[in-house]
Design a protein around this motif. Structure first.
Motif, short mmCIF file in Angstrom:
data_model
loop_
_atom_site.label_atom_id
_atom_site.label_comp_id
_atom_site.label_asym_id
_atom_site.label_seq_id
_atom_site.Cartn_x
_atom_site.Cartn_y
_atom_site.Cartn_z
N LEU A 209 26.80 17.24 98.94
CA LEU A 209 26.70 18.54 99.60
C LEU A 209 26.19 18.42 101.03
CD1 LEU A 209 24.95 20.88 96.96
CD2 LEU A 209 27.39 20.51 97.30
N GLY A 210 25.56 17.29 101.35
CA GLY A 210 24.97 17.11 102.67
C GLY A 210 23.49 17.38 102.70
N ILE A 211 22.84 17.40 101.51
CA ILE A 211 21.39 17.60 101.41
C ILE A 211 20.77 16.29 100.92
CG2 ILE A 211 19.54 18.87 100.27
CD1 ILE A 211 21.48 21.24 99.99
N HIS A 212 19.87 15.74 101.73
CA HIS A 212 19.27 14.45 101.37
C HIS A 212 18.08 14.68 100.44
CE1 HIS A 212 18.15 10.29 101.58
NE2 HIS A 212 16.97 10.56 102.11
N ILE A 213 18.25 14.32 99.17
CA ILE A 213 17.15 14.37 98.21
C ILE A 213 16.35 13.07 98.38
CG2 ILE A 213 16.48 14.51 95.78
CD1 ILE A 213 17.78 17.04 96.73
N THR A 214 15.15 13.19 98.93
CA THR A 214 14.32 12.02 99.15
C THR A 214 13.46 11.80 97.92
OG1 THR A 214 14.28 12.49 101.50
CG2 THR A 214 12.63 10.95 100.69
N VAL A 215 13.98 11.02 96.99
CA VAL A 215 13.25 10.73 95.76
C VAL A 215 12.05 9.86 96.10
CG1 VAL A 215 13.37 9.62 93.49
CG2 VAL A 215 15.33 10.89 94.37
N GLY A 216 10.90 10.22 95.55
CA GLY A 216 9.69 9.43 95.80
C GLY A 216 8.91 9.21 94.53
N TYR A 217 7.96 8.32 94.62
CA TYR A 217 7.09 8.03 93.48
C TYR A 217 5.65 7.90 93.96
CZ TYR A 217 4.50 5.20 90.13
OH TYR A 217 3.52 4.74 89.29
N GLY A 218 4.75 8.53 93.22
CA GLY A 218 3.34 8.43 93.55
C GLY A 218 2.53 9.25 92.56
N LEU A 219 1.22 9.23 92.74
CA LEU A 219 0.31 9.94 91.84
C LEU A 219 -0.72 10.68 92.69
CD1 LEU A 219 0.89 6.84 90.62
CD2 LEU A 219 -0.48 7.70 88.75
N THR A 220 -1.47 11.55 92.05
CA THR A 220 -2.60 12.18 92.74
C THR A 220 -3.53 11.10 93.27
OG1 THR A 220 -2.47 14.01 91.17
CG2 THR A 220 -4.45 13.88 92.51
N GLU A 221 -3.75 10.08 92.45
CA GLU A 221 -4.68 8.99 92.80
C GLU A 221 -4.22 8.16 93.99
OE1 GLU A 221 -5.27 9.66 88.32
OE2 GLU A 221 -3.65 9.81 89.78
N THR A 222 -2.96 8.30 94.39
CA THR A 222 -2.43 7.50 95.50
C THR A 222 -2.07 8.38 96.70
OG1 THR A 222 -0.13 7.63 94.71
CG2 THR A 222 -1.48 5.81 93.88
N THR A 223 -2.61 9.61 96.75
CA THR A 223 -2.29 10.61 97.79
C THR A 223 -0.78 10.77 97.86
OG1 THR A 223 -4.14 9.59 98.99
CG2 THR A 223 -3.05 11.43 100.06
N GLY B 197 -3.72 0.02 99.04
CA GLY B 197 -3.34 0.61 100.32
C GLY B 197 -4.23 1.77 100.71
N SER B 198 -3.93 2.36 101.88
CA SER B 198 -4.79 3.39 102.45
C SER B 198 -4.70 4.72 101.71
CB SER B 198 -4.43 3.62 103.92
OG SER B 198 -3.06 3.98 104.04
N GLY B 199 -3.72 4.86 100.81
CA GLY B 199 -3.58 6.11 100.07
C GLY B 199 -4.36 6.14 98.76
N ILE B 200 -4.92 5.00 98.35
CA ILE B 200 -5.58 4.94 97.04
C ILE B 200 -6.93 5.69 97.08
CG2 ILE B 200 -6.42 3.42 95.20
CD1 ILE B 200 -3.39 3.19 95.80
N MET B 201 -7.17 6.47 96.05
CA MET B 201 -8.38 7.30 95.96
C MET B 201 -9.67 6.48 96.01
SD MET B 201 -8.76 8.11 91.89
CE MET B 201 -8.86 6.78 90.68
N LYS B 202 -10.77 7.20 96.29
CA LYS B 202 -12.10 6.57 96.22
C LYS B 202 -12.50 6.34 94.77
CE LYS B 202 -15.52 7.34 99.07
NZ LYS B 202 -16.58 7.90 99.93
#
Length: 587
Positions: free
Chosen positions: A355-369, A406-411
């Motif tokens: 259709l021309g819409i880029h679905i940017t699939v991602g993976y992550g958790l709350t704990e990884t921001t 990495g810098s996204g990992i929770m305290k």
């Protein structure tokens, strides 16, 4: 740097440009960056005057709204800590969070939330005041105040409190598919570095001209991070208060970007395919040609190759005849849509790319921001969760578990040192709880939640999510939950798409009585049996659903059956519907 510092940057850079949009008296209204900053600063001053200091905790218990984001940024600007509470949480759940986090103040959005907060206030030794977002809510004056009145006399000038990267910005309580909610501690550095990594990864052009619609709960890390990114980049963020009005909001706001969960994309994909299946042979032929053309263009875009002029012309015709009609239902301007919260099937992402819409699939958790991996604009792999993102380090550990640094990992988890220790290895890798693998090009494939992986009594392992996705990609199935652990065969609880099924009843000459009766109808069971057989024809024998039960109503957030990102809480469902599940194995 305090993540809220973008208020100063953008108010100076785009003083008259719209920062946020919201619905007021049935009409969408926008306010400029100058006005937005003033509103946040007045709120921050009011909070300070009310006794909120740096490091204090302040809760937000509300549906999405302009007030939500203003209050959040005011808390952060002050150097205090935001504690979001899901708007669907009941009084008991809200009280648990308020007690553990020791919040001094709370913003509420509706009458039910106010009543719960006021009740908690009267038995809570730390909570001091309830701020109410809307004047339409009836309040008791004692320790309660409307937001408008709360900030009325506050000063407009404010110096954002400087913050180190390691200092706490928020405690997000995970809804979790298992166990007691845990407060994930995220820092200013977590947010700031995540936002910067996104801009470095995607290299957007003229990002400040984009428009985003906040549709998922801001309480959830996905929408919160995305909205902060949108505002950080100077774009306009619109806030939808009632998610049931998403269809009309899309056509009114006409967003160019929006994040969502797989179910949103699945419903559009399934609805379009069902409509095509019920159309004439000529229309089916046109649709098939258009999708084939769109796929050809999308594949060239994916590998970053030029599109021949003749193919561009064909795609323009496909757009006029097919694609634009579908896209207009979503406002007509969407081109970039991050997708997270659960896995999404390759068929769905290919459809939207066509259709021309880029679905940017991602993976992550709350704990990884949020983001650990995602699709880039080019050379992404359909069916994967994308490639490593920013400075994130990933590796596969024991039991194929994905480990991250990495810098996204929770305290860590707030006041839960033992739970925190359990999710980190001795050398500091965060254990995601998800199983996965990498291909030779660095694309991550999520095989399943380790806790969700099921082993039948015959020794076969079943990964439920791909099967559930396959089922719910069909227009007649809204939700599905697979059961197989310790069982001799696979069964499923199926939630019909009641809207589509109601139309089918007319075609089958079945009079509507109530859904309890309808789902027990042998004709309807046979209708679904045929659908399910067709859907799973390519699965291995041991993976196929042998028996199923049609449920008379959807799984609900309020009863704890699903999370706010629409993931099924398996342990809750298994316990609540134990008799129904056992019935499939005993009959």
């Amino acid at each position: 740097m305090n993540i809220a510092e973008f208020l100063n940057t953008n108010a100076e850079k785009f003083p008259l440009k719209s920062a946020i949009g919201f619905k007021k008296k049935e009409k969408w209204t926008e306010i400029s960056w100058t006005s937005f900053r003033r509103l946040v600063f007045k709120t921050a001053n009011a909070l300070r005057e009310a006794g909120i200091s740096e490091h204090d905790k302040v809760a937000i218990y509300s549906d999405n709204s302009a007030e939500w984001i203003v209050f959040d940024l005011a808390i952060l600007s002050l150097g205090a800590i935001t504690v979001p509470i899901y708007s669907t949480n009941n009084e008991e759940q809200a009280e648990y969070i308020l007690n553990e986090s020791e919040c001094k103040m709370i913003l509420v959005g509706n009458q039910e939330q106010y009543d719960a907060a006021f009740s908690i206030l009267n038995k809570h030794h730390i909570l001091q005041k309830v701020i109410v977002a809307k004047k339409s809510i009836w309040i008791k004056k004692e320790n309660s105040q409307y937001l408008e009145d709360f900030i009325k006399k506050a000063a407009e000038e404010f110096n954002i409190v400087a913050k180190e990267d390691t200092e706490l910005a928020t405690i997000i309580y995970t809804s979790g598919t298992t166990g007691v909610p845990k407060g994930v501690m995220l820092t200013h550095g977590n947010f700031h570095k995540s936002v910067e990594a996104h801009f470095e990864f995607f290299k957007f052009n003229n990002f400040e001209n984009e428009k985003s619609l906040a549709f998922l709960p801001l309480t959830h890390v996905f929408e919160r991070c995305w909205t902060l990114l949108v505002l950080f980049g100077g774009a306009t963020a619109y806030f939808l208060e009632n998610t049931k009005l998403i269809a009309s909001a899309l056509t009114e706001v006409k967003p160019t970007m929006m994040c969502s969960v797989p179910r949103f994309y699945q419903k559009i994909y399934a609805g379009v395919n069902e409509m095509v299946n019920n159309s004439s042979d000529a229309k089916k032929k046109i649709f098939k040609w258009a999708i084939a053309t769109g796929n050809e263009v999308a594949e060239l875009r994916r590998v970053n190759k030029p599109i021949p002029f003749s193919l561009k012309m064909k795609n323009t015709v496909a757009g006029i005849m097919v694609f634009n009609k579908i896209k207009q239902k979503m406002g007509g301007k969407l081109w970039f849509m991050p997708c997270g919260g659960a896995s999404v099937s390759e068929e769905v992402t290919r459809f939207f790319e066509a259709l021309g819409i880029h679905i940017t699939v991602g993976y992550g958790l709350t704990e990884t921001t949020a983001t650990l991996t995602c699709f880039p604009f080019h050379h992404f792999k359909h069916g994967s969760a994308g490639i490593r993102f920013g400075e994130t380090q990933l590796k596969i550990g024991e039991n194929d578990e994905i480990l991250a640094k990495g810098s996204g990992i929770m305290k860590g988890y707030y006041k839960k040192p033992e739970a925190t220790a359990e999710v980190f290895t001795e050398d500091g890798w965060f254990k995601t709880g998800d199983a996965g693998r990498f291909d030779d090009s660095g694309n991550l494939f999520i095989t399943d939640r380790i806790k969700d992986l099921m082993k039948t009594s015959n020794g076969k392992y079943i990964a439920p999510q791909p099967i559930e996705n396959l089922l719910s990609n069909n227009n007649y199935i809204n939700q599905a939950m697979i059961v197989a652990e310790g069982k001799s065969f696979v069964t499923a609880l199926i939630i019909p798409n009641f809207e589509a099924l109601k139309e089918q009843l007319d075609k089958m000459s079945i009079p509507f009585t109530n859904w309890e009766d309808i789902v027990k109808s042998e004709k309807i069971k046979e209708f679904y049996r045929e659908k399910i057989e067709e859907i799973q024809k390519n699965l291995a024998g041991f993976e196929k659903v042998k028996k199923f039960v049609l449920m008379p109503s959807e799984f609900e957030m309020t009863s704890g059956e699903i999370t706010p990102t629409l993931k099924v809480k398996r342990n809750v469902i298994m316990q609540k519907y134990a008799d129904v599940i056992n019935g499939m194995y005993n009959s």
